[in-house]
Write a protein that holds these residues in place. Structure first.
Motif, PDB file in Angstrom:
ATOM      1  N   ALA A 254       0.889  -1.198   0.053  1.00 44.59           N
ATOM      2  CA  ALA A 254       0.122  -0.007   0.004  1.00 44.59           C
ATOM      3  C   ALA A 254       0.808   1.173   0.129  1.00 44.59           C
ATOM      4  CB  ALA A 254      -1.088  -0.003   1.031  1.00 44.59           C
ATOM      5  N   GLY A 255       0.212   2.340  -0.261  1.00 47.65           N
ATOM      6  CA  GLY A 255       0.969   3.621  -0.145  1.00 47.65           C
ATOM      7  C   GLY A 255       0.500   4.638  -0.990  1.00 47.65           C
ATOM      8  N   GLU A 256      -0.227   4.371  -2.063  1.00 47.02           N
ATOM      9  CA  GLU A 256      -0.746   5.597  -3.053  1.00 47.02           C
ATOM     10  C   GLU A 256      -1.674   6.497  -2.398  1.00 47.02           C
ATOM     11  OE1 GLU A 256      -4.110   4.278  -5.979  1.00 47.02           O
ATOM     12  OE2 GLU A 256      -2.881   1.876  -5.396  1.00 47.02           O
ATOM     13  N   GLY A 271       4.954  -1.848  10.558  1.00 47.45           N
ATOM     14  CA  GLY A 271       5.780  -3.308  10.066  1.00 47.45           C
ATOM     15  C   GLY A 271       4.691  -4.100   9.423  1.00 47.45           C
ATOM     16  N   ALA A 272       3.568  -3.609   8.856  1.00 48.07           N
ATOM     17  CA  ALA A 272       2.652  -4.695   8.232  1.00 48.07           C
ATOM     18  C   ALA A 272       2.817  -4.621   6.923  1.00 48.07           C
ATOM     19  CB  ALA A 272       1.158  -4.086   8.690  1.00 48.07           C
ATOM     20  N   LEU A 273       3.354  -3.692   6.281  1.00 47.83           N
ATOM     21  CA  LEU A 273       3.616  -3.547   4.951  1.00 47.83           C
ATOM     22  C   LEU A 273       5.032  -3.958   4.522  1.00 47.83           C
ATOM     23  CD1 LEU A 273       2.024  -0.116   3.878  1.00 47.83           C
ATOM     24  CD2 LEU A 273       0.901  -2.266   3.903  1.00 47.83           C
ATOM     25  N   ARG A 274       5.109  -5.079   3.639  1.00 48.43           N
ATOM     26  CA  ARG A 274       6.202  -5.561   3.049  1.00 48.43           C
ATOM     27  C   ARG A 274       6.669  -4.593   1.859  1.00 48.43           C
ATOM     28  NH1 ARG A 274      10.980  -7.038   3.422  1.00 48.43           N
ATOM     29  NH2 ARG A 274      11.820  -8.654   1.878  1.00 48.43           N
ATOM     30  N   PHE A 275       5.658  -4.205   1.232  1.00 44.02           N
ATOM     31  CA  PHE A 275       6.025  -3.218  -0.402  1.00 44.02           C
ATOM     32  C   PHE A 275       5.194  -1.773   0.117  1.00 44.02           C
ATOM     33  CE2 PHE A 275       6.121  -7.577  -1.518  1.00 44.02           C
ATOM     34  CZ  PHE A 275       7.150  -7.645  -2.133  1.00 44.02           C
ATOM     35  N   VAL A 276       6.022  -0.713   0.004  1.00 43.02           N
ATOM     36  CA  VAL A 276       5.588   0.581   0.417  1.00 43.02           C
ATOM     37  C   VAL A 276       5.411   1.230  -1.051  1.00 43.02           C
ATOM     38  CG1 VAL A 276       6.002   2.607   1.475  1.00 43.02           C
ATOM     39  CG2 VAL A 276       6.617   0.453   2.708  1.00 43.02           C
ATOM     40  N   GLN A 277       4.408   1.748  -1.298  1.00 49.46           N
ATOM     41  CA  GLN A 277       3.984   2.402  -2.809  1.00 49.46           C
ATOM     42  C   GLN A 277       3.512   3.729  -2.528  1.00 49.46           C
ATOM     43  OE1 GLN A 277       1.119  -0.936  -3.162  1.00 49.46           O
ATOM     44  NE2 GLN A 277       2.473  -1.752  -4.599  1.00 49.46           N
ATOM     45  N   TYR A 303      10.601  -0.754  -1.668  1.00 52.52           N
ATOM     46  CA  TYR A 303       9.935   0.406  -2.262  1.00 52.52           C
ATOM     47  C   TYR A 303       9.554   0.050  -3.777  1.00 52.52           C
ATOM     48  CZ  TYR A 303       9.827   4.933  -4.799  1.00 52.52           C
ATOM     49  OH  TYR A 303       9.406   5.857  -5.471  1.00 52.52           O
ATOM     50  N   CYS A 304       8.234   0.253  -3.826  1.00 52.38           N
ATOM     51  CA  CYS A 304       7.810  -0.105  -5.330  1.00 52.38           C
ATOM     52  C   CYS A 304       6.783   1.146  -5.529  1.00 52.38           C
ATOM     53  CB  CYS A 304       7.091  -1.513  -5.464  1.00 52.38           C
ATOM     54  SG  CYS A 304       7.957  -2.759  -5.186  1.00 52.38           S
ATOM     55  N   PRO A 305       7.151   1.856  -6.338  1.00 52.99           N
ATOM     56  CA  PRO A 305       6.483   3.141  -6.706  1.00 52.99           C
ATOM     57  C   PRO A 305       4.935   3.001  -7.296  1.00 52.99           C
ATOM     58  CG  PRO A 305       8.375   3.227  -8.139  1.00 52.99           C
ATOM     59  CD  PRO A 305       8.338   2.116  -7.123  1.00 52.99           C
ATOM     60  N   HIS A 306       4.176   3.349  -6.651  1.00 54.68           N
ATOM     61  CA  HIS A 306       2.754   3.189  -7.320  1.00 54.68           C
ATOM     62  C   HIS A 306       2.816   4.488  -8.713  1.00 54.68           C
ATOM     63  CE1 HIS A 306      -1.377   4.959  -8.287  1.00 54.68           C
ATOM     64  NE2 HIS A 306      -1.697   3.541  -8.073  1.00 54.68           N
ATOM     65  N   GLU A 331       5.751   0.095 -11.603  1.00 52.01           N
ATOM     66  CA  GLU A 331       4.538  -0.109 -12.358  1.00 52.01           C
ATOM     67  C   GLU A 331       4.131   0.536 -13.436  1.00 52.01           C
ATOM     68  OE1 GLU A 331       0.052  -0.100 -10.605  1.00 52.01           O
ATOM     69  OE2 GLU A 331       1.245   1.093  -9.376  1.00 52.01           O
ATOM     70  N   VAL A 332       3.937  -0.217 -14.523  1.00 55.88           N
ATOM     71  CA  VAL A 332       3.129   0.273 -15.588  1.00 55.88           C
ATOM     72  C   VAL A 332       1.975  -0.223 -16.113  1.00 55.88           C
ATOM     73  CG1 VAL A 332       3.830   0.446 -18.305  1.00 55.88           C
ATOM     74  CG2 VAL A 332       5.474   0.361 -16.685  1.00 55.88           C
ATOM     75  N   ASP A 333       0.767   0.685 -16.070  1.00 52.89           N
ATOM     76  CA  ASP A 333      -0.341   0.463 -16.259  1.00 52.89           C
ATOM     77  C   ASP A 333      -0.341  -0.101 -17.902  1.00 52.89           C
ATOM     78  OD1 ASP A 333      -3.298   0.379 -16.567  1.00 52.89           O
ATOM     79  OD2 ASP A 333      -3.185   2.641 -17.478  1.00 52.89           O
ATOM     80  N   VAL A 334      -0.981  -1.033 -18.081  1.00 54.61           N
ATOM     81  CA  VAL A 334      -0.927  -1.771 -19.647  1.00 54.61           C
ATOM     82  C   VAL A 334      -2.467  -1.353 -20.381  1.00 54.61           C
ATOM     83  CG1 VAL A 334       0.735  -3.306 -19.357  1.00 54.61           C
ATOM     84  CG2 VAL A 334      -1.590  -4.047 -18.786  1.00 54.61           C
TER      85      VAL A 334
END
Length: 383
Positions: A254-256, A271-277, A303-306, A331-334
């Motif tokens: 989550a993060g967006e 500490g709940a999120l593994r991936f921060v976006q 870190y995985c940017p939304h 992330e790339v919307d297709v």
């Protein structure tokens, strides 16, 4: 942040809202987008140096034009003619200076988004001045490519869309869920069975469920081996709900829809999120997102940017990810989007599961391509 001097003074601001109707609407669990919007902006100093940025405008439907007017009528007066030591200083000062204005109208989101776009443009201008790609200005050790995944894939169309994305060079795929609690798990499992060796599957619920509904989904998709479940519950759900879900079989992302260093600090501490976006165009721009990215990595998260928007923000997201390092994915919307593809087409940047950054200075953008001019719904400038 870079240690090189980057003082600047903005003398001119230009902003465009654009909209392109799409044949197939983009559906999420909370609503449907019937066109693809974007807000692009350009800043210029007295010597003619320029930089490009993008402002989040996907939601609500009237958001693009509103943000252009907000920039020109309510924020430009805080920017024009002032000497800034670097973009990060401008970002911090504008965030403080607009706080009461945002409270007064109850619209903190649009203010944050406009400031994010200005920050991106300022960093682009700084990198151009130094003759460096933005990622290399931010970090001399920045990678020239980052792992990438295809997103925006409706679960009901997943088989065909994943096959097309695979052919385009993607090796990771994110499906949209949260539409049907009964059938979604089985569809996700079926998608996982179609993966080839070395490929990964992710899912995004767009805050669709209660904690119990999310628990039911996560338990039902154990065999799918999901890389993560994104926003299974509302981003402002109680901490205990996120901690409870984190104990189950799928990593959380989550993060967006989180904004501000304090809120990201809280999320990371939980500490709940593994991936921060975080999203570079929704909050923080380059300044805020790079700081959150580095803090995320320091604490052992990923870190995985939304991103869901036009081409400028997508390219900026790639540069921040490359500068931050780590094992994150771009992330790339297709889904079809001319406002993205005219500037940042997957066919130009994606190969063998990676997004390859341009070696050109800044973001490598010269302007709004001619084929998009007919889609401009509002253009304003000041300065």
């Amino acid at each position: 942040m870079p240690e090189t001097a980057m003082p600047f003074r903005i003398a001119r601001i230009q902003a465009w809202s654009l909209r392109v109707p799409v044949r197939t609407p983009v559906a999420t669990s909370f609503g449907v987008m019937h066109n693809r919007p974007a807000v692009f902006l350009r800043i210029e100093d007295a010597a003619g140096a320029a930089g490009w940025g993008e402002v989040f405008a996907n939601w609500p439907a009237a958001g693009a034009e509103h943000r252009v007017n907000l920039l020109i009528d309510d924020i430009a007066d805080l920017v024009l003619g002032r000497e800034w030591n670097d973009p990060a200083e401008m970002f911090g000062e504008l965030s403080r200076a607009t706080h009461i204005r945002a409270l007064q109208c109850g619209e903190p989101g649009p203010f944050r988004q406009v400031i994010a776009g200005l920050d991106i443009a300022a960093w682009d201008m700084a990198a151009r001045r130094h003759g460096l790609p933005l990622a290399k200005l931010l970090s001399s050790e920045a990678a020239d490519r980052v792992p990438v995944y295809a997103s925006g894939i409706h679960i009901d169309a997943a088989a065909a869309v994943i096959a097309a994305a695979r052919a385009a060079g993607f090796r990771g795929f994110k499906v949209k869920v949260g539409f049907d609690r009964t059938s979604d798990p089985a569809k996700v499992i079926e998608c996982s069975r179609q993966l080839l060796p070395g490929e990964s599957l992710y899912a995004d619920a767009n805050q669709a469920w209660t904690r119990e509904e999310a628990r039911h989904f996560l338990k039902a998709v154990t065999e799918a081996g999901l890389g993560w479940i994104e926003e299974p519950i509302a981003c402002d759900a109680p901490d205990g709900d996120w901690i409870d879900l984190a104990r189950l079989n799928v990593p959380l992302a989550a993060g967006e829809n989180i904004a501000g260093t304090d809120d990201f600090d809280h999320v990371l501490s939980l500490g709940a999120l593994r991936f921060v976006q975080p999203d570079v165009c929704k909050w923080g721009g380059v300044s805020g997102n790079l700081a959150v990215a580095r803090d995320t990595l320091r604490r052992g998260h990923i870190y995985c940017p939304h991103f869901l928007g036009g081409g400028i923000g997508l390219i900026a997201s790639a540069h921040v990810l490359a500068a931050a390092g780590g094992a994150g994915l771009l992330e790339v919307d297709v889904n079809p989007n001319p406002l993205r593809d005219a500037l940042a087409s997957s066919s130009d940047f994606v190969r063998d599961g990676y997004w390859h950054l341009s070696p050109r200075p800044g973001l490598g953008i010269d302007g709004i391509p001619a084929e998009l001019h007919d889609h401009v719904t509002l253009w304003r400038e000041t300065g």
